[in-house]
Design a protein around this motif. Structure first.
Motif, PDB file in Angstrom:
ATOM      1  N   UNK A  42       0.831  -1.206   0.000  1.00 57.36           N
ATOM      2  CA  UNK A  42       0.000   0.000   0.000  1.00 57.36           C
ATOM      3  C   UNK A  42       0.870   1.263   0.000  1.00 57.36           C
ATOM      4  N   UNK A  43       0.471   2.230  -0.817  1.00 58.08           N
ATOM      5  CA  UNK A  43       1.179   3.503  -0.871  1.00 58.08           C
ATOM      6  C   UNK A  43       1.154   4.209   0.483  1.00 58.08           C
ATOM      7  N   UNK A  56      -1.705  -3.808  -3.601  1.00 57.32           N
ATOM      8  CA  UNK A  56      -3.036  -3.927  -2.992  1.00 57.32           C
ATOM      9  C   UNK A  56      -3.873  -2.648  -3.128  1.00 57.32           C
ATOM     10  N   UNK A  57      -3.387  -1.664  -3.861  1.00 64.20           N
ATOM     11  CA  UNK A  57      -4.136  -0.414  -4.023  1.00 64.20           C
ATOM     12  C   UNK A  57      -5.041  -0.431  -5.250  1.00 64.20           C
ATOM     13  N   UNK A  58      -4.982  -1.493  -6.041  1.00 68.67           N
ATOM     14  CA  UNK A  58      -5.799  -1.585  -7.249  1.00 68.67           C
ATOM     15  C   UNK A  58      -6.518  -2.933  -7.273  1.00 68.67           C
ATOM     16  N   UNK A  59      -7.599  -2.987  -8.039  1.00 66.07           N
ATOM     17  CA  UNK A  59      -8.345  -4.237  -8.136  1.00 66.07           C
ATOM     18  C   UNK A  59      -7.467  -5.356  -8.684  1.00 66.07           C
ATOM     19  N   UNK A  60      -6.673  -5.006  -9.677  1.00 71.58           N
ATOM     20  CA  UNK A  60      -5.746  -5.982 -10.253  1.00 71.58           C
ATOM     21  C   UNK A  60      -4.347  -5.708  -9.712  1.00 71.58           C
ATOM     22  N   UNK A  61      -3.722  -6.734  -9.157  1.00 67.26           N
ATOM     23  CA  UNK A  61      -2.415  -6.539  -8.532  1.00 67.26           C
ATOM     24  C   UNK A  61      -1.366  -6.118  -9.558  1.00 67.26           C
ATOM     25  N   UNK A  62      -0.606  -5.096  -9.164  1.00 68.28           N
ATOM     26  CA  UNK A  62       0.442  -4.559 -10.025  1.00 68.28           C
ATOM     27  C   UNK A  62       1.778  -4.686  -9.292  1.00 68.28           C
ATOM     28  N   UNK A  97       7.441  -5.731 -12.108  1.00 62.69           N
ATOM     29  CA  UNK A  97       7.645  -6.190 -13.487  1.00 62.69           C
ATOM     30  C   UNK A  97       6.612  -5.596 -14.447  1.00 62.69           C
ATOM     31  N   UNK A  98       5.416  -5.275 -13.909  1.00 64.57           N
ATOM     32  CA  UNK A  98       4.414  -4.620 -14.755  1.00 64.57           C
ATOM     33  C   UNK A  98       4.852  -3.192 -15.098  1.00 64.57           C
ATOM     34  N   UNK A  99       5.427  -2.493 -14.129  1.00 59.71           N
ATOM     35  CA  UNK A  99       5.944  -1.140 -14.391  1.00 59.71           C
ATOM     36  C   UNK A  99       7.096  -1.196 -15.391  1.00 59.71           C
ATOM     37  N   UNK A 100       7.905  -2.231 -15.304  1.00 56.97           N
ATOM     38  CA  UNK A 100       9.011  -2.377 -16.250  1.00 56.97           C
ATOM     39  C   UNK A 100       8.492  -2.540 -17.677  1.00 56.97           C
ATOM     40  N   UNK A 101       7.470  -3.356 -17.832  1.00 53.43           N
ATOM     41  CA  UNK A 101       6.911  -3.554 -19.174  1.00 53.43           C
ATOM     42  C   UNK A 101       6.321  -2.262 -19.729  1.00 53.43           C
TER      43      UNK A 101
END
Length: 644
Positions: free
Chosen positions: A536-537, A565-571, A574-578
């Protein structure tokens, strides 16, 4: 031959080489006589009685004593003469076989041991090639004479990162026959893992298959490796040093003589794994905000008076203590007297049972060797059945998440003296934590970032040994035993203009705080890019204020964050890298170094696969080409990981 009572020039040039003279006499099967020596009849008879009784070391000492200037009748002078004698002998000594010493090391232990052995070999005048396994040119393997390998095992039986290429080569069809090679392997591991010391075992087996001759048996070391490693080192030195005992004896004699003359000064104790420094805790803070699911401790410890030095990327080793509540439960379960004394090491040191279980022995983890030893003592049929052939999967499941208290509750032993039981236990292994501070920014201090481990297993709440100690029992003012663990396999670039990409979710961000603190202190503002992730941020943004300050001051060029955990879909990171794949690929083309720190099983593997995907997408590479690109970066020290 000696004629007319005159010592030929080779025997008197520089000094009277008594040992060489006697060797020559032995070779020629001559007894000393008046006619073939510079001695009178009485002296000759005395020498003929004495010489056959002398040991090699005594002959060396005598040659040194006679070589010393007679105006300086001191043992030190004799000792220095011994040294000169040995040096002269080495000039004409038959060439020694060359030693190739290779290491595979994840945390630095293997490299440290290899460097120690290399130094000892060099002191004995061996020609030594020292290298990591991957830096060694495999085409030279067929030229090797004596091959020594020191290697750790990583994860589930895998080679360390700096041994991967060599491991693949030696197990391939391209590996050469080694019929003229002698070898020995020192393997480092952890018995709590199923594939204990597997990499070392694999190397040992493969070298034999290729025709090598084992010069000394493989030694497998558990986490408390000091004594086992020392045994292997001395064994290898003994085998390699056959025929060089005279030199060793002379060196020992010289050291003894210098010490007796007061030439060896006492230095300040060196603080190491085996002699840790007792560091005072200066601060112990929870970095997570109220309502977080996590507890991350920031500890600051004093190194004042230790002379310990470290660099960004190094780790702090800490010897923790067991939870006293768990210790008391164990003692009560067995109806033992907590004040009964027990030996805790081979040196015969004695502690009370309670103190020994609290500070010295591991009781929170079960291993197969521990259960095998316990089965011999417990006389419990259920435990014997668990260890029977064909029960491997059941045994593996039982070991997961259980401790010694579980063991004695599940398989109660018959009456068992505590002194016998603790012989089955190993020492509490040190915990390694990436250092999260710069010694330049915080002189005489070291900071670490520790995630508290709490979980419920088999009906009991449990905590990590070291993280639980810091979270629940360690207060400022207390002391903990620590040492610095160098990590040469996680070093930031010496060239300050090299772009740096850092990926460290959670506590994996620790070494990057150390690196940026040092850059700030040195006034360096090269390109840096940090990927950080947590839950969490609002509650889990570790060191948020510092990252923002460094971004403002251009110490940190870019930062991307992922809070799962701050979004419905976990981020995740590696997602930020893409999302930034084009820019990341451009940084790689510009020669950026990549550093990954954190969980190996999931995060590090996912990040690696993400880099593969980026190289395929942005660089137009095949999967195999992308893998080779990263392997080449690893060989160039541009792709480094500190994973656990």
């Amino acid at each position: 031959m000696i004629r007319d009572g005159i010592i030929p020039l080779p025997y008197r040039r520089g000094f009277f080489n008594f040992k060489s003279y006697m060797k020559k006499c032995e070779v020629e099967s001559l007894n000393l006589q008046v006619m073939n020596s510079p001695f009178n009849q009485e002296q000759t008879e005395s020498l003929n009685r004495l010489l056959p009784t002398l040991t090699e070391a005594q002959r060396i000492w005598l040659s040194g004593y006679l070589a010393a200037p007679q105006t300086i009748a001191s043992p030190v002078a004799a000792g220095l003469a011994v040294q000169n004698t040995l040096s002269s002998q080495n000039e004409v000594q038959t060439a020694t076989r060359e030693v190739t010493l290779l290491f595979g090391s994840e945390t630095g232990n293997g490299q440290t041991l290899a460097e120690e052995l290399s130094k000892k070999l060099a002191e004995r005048d061996f020609k030594v090639t020292l290298s990591s396994l991957d830096d060694f040119k495999t085409k030279d393997l067929k030229k090797v004479q004596d091959l020594l390998i020191v290697t750790a095992t990583h994860g589930e039986g895998d080679p360390p990162d700096n041994a991967l290429s060599f491991y693949e080569f030696i197990n391939s069809r391209r590996a050469p026959k080694l019929k003229d090679v002698r070898f020995s392997v020192l393997s480092l591991g952890d018995q709590s893992y199923e594939f204990f010391c597997q990499t070392g075992k694999d190397f040992d087996k493969r070298l034999e298959e290729l025709g090598g001759e084992r010069l000394y048996p493989r030694v497998d070391c558990d986490v408390d490796f000091d004594e086992s490693a020392a045994e292997w080192i001395e064994g290898v030195l003994g085998t390699l040093g056959e025929g060089q005992q005279a030199k060793s004896a002379g060196e020992t004699l010289l050291a003894q003589q210098q010490a007796g003359a007061g030439l060896l000064t006492e230095e300040q104790p060196a603080y190491t794994r085996s002699n840790p420094f007792r560091a005072e805790v200066l601060d112990n803070l929870n970095l997570n905000g109220q309502g977080s699911n996590k507890e991350t401790r920031h500890l600051e410890l004093s190194l004042d008076g230790s002379n310990l030095a470290f660099e960004p990327g190094d780790s702090l080793g800490i010897y923790p203590e067991n939870d006293p509540i768990l210790v008391d439960k164990l003692i009560n379960e067995m109806n033992w007297n907590p004040e009964e004394t027990v030996p805790v090491n081979k040196q015969g040191d004695i502690l009370s049972l309670r103190e020994a279980l609290h500070t010295h022995f591991e009781i929170t983890r079960l291993t197969k060797p521990l259960l095998e030893q316990a089965a011999k003592l417990f006389n419990n049929n259920g435990l014997k059945e668990l260890l029977a052939p064909g029960q491997e999967e059941e045994l593996k499941a039982y070991l997961e998440g259980r401790d010694v208290l579980d063991l004695i509750q599940n398989f109660p032993p018959e009456e068992l003296p505590p002194g016998d039981f603790i012989k089955t236990l190993r020492k509490i292994p040190a915990r390694l934590y990436s250092i999260s501070s710069s010694s330049k920014a915080n002189p005489d201090e070291v900071h670490i970032t520790v995630g508290t481990v709490r979980y419920n297993a088999h009906g009991r709440d449990r905590t990590g040994v070291c993280s639980g100690q810091f979270a629940e029992r360690t207060q400022p003012g207390e002391v903990v035993p620590v040492y610095i663990q160098r990590n040469p396999n996680f070093k930031f670039p010496a060239d300050r203009d090299t772009p740096v990409i850092m990926i460290g979710p959670g506590t994996g961000v620790a070494p990057f705080r150390s690196f940026l603190e040092e850059r700030e202190e040195d006034g360096v503002k090269g390109k840096t890019w940090l990927f950080f992730g947590d839950q969490h941020f609002a509650t889990d943004f570790l060191y948020q204020v510092e990252w923002q300050k460094w971004l403002k001051e251009s110490i940190l060029t870019k930062m991307d964050v992922a809070f799962s955990r701050d979004t419905d879909e976990k981020v995740y990171v590696q997602h930020r890298m893409l999302e930034k794949s084009r820019d990341l690929y451009q940084w790689l083309k510009e020669g950026a170094n990549v550093y990954i720190c954190g969980d190996e099983k999931y995060m590090a593997n996912d990040v690696h696969e993400t880099f593969i995907a980026i190289l395929e997408k942005e660089g137009g590479m095949s999967h195999e080409e992308a893998e080779e690109y990263l392997n080449d970066m690893r060989r160039q020290k541009r792709y480094q990981r500190d994973v656990y």
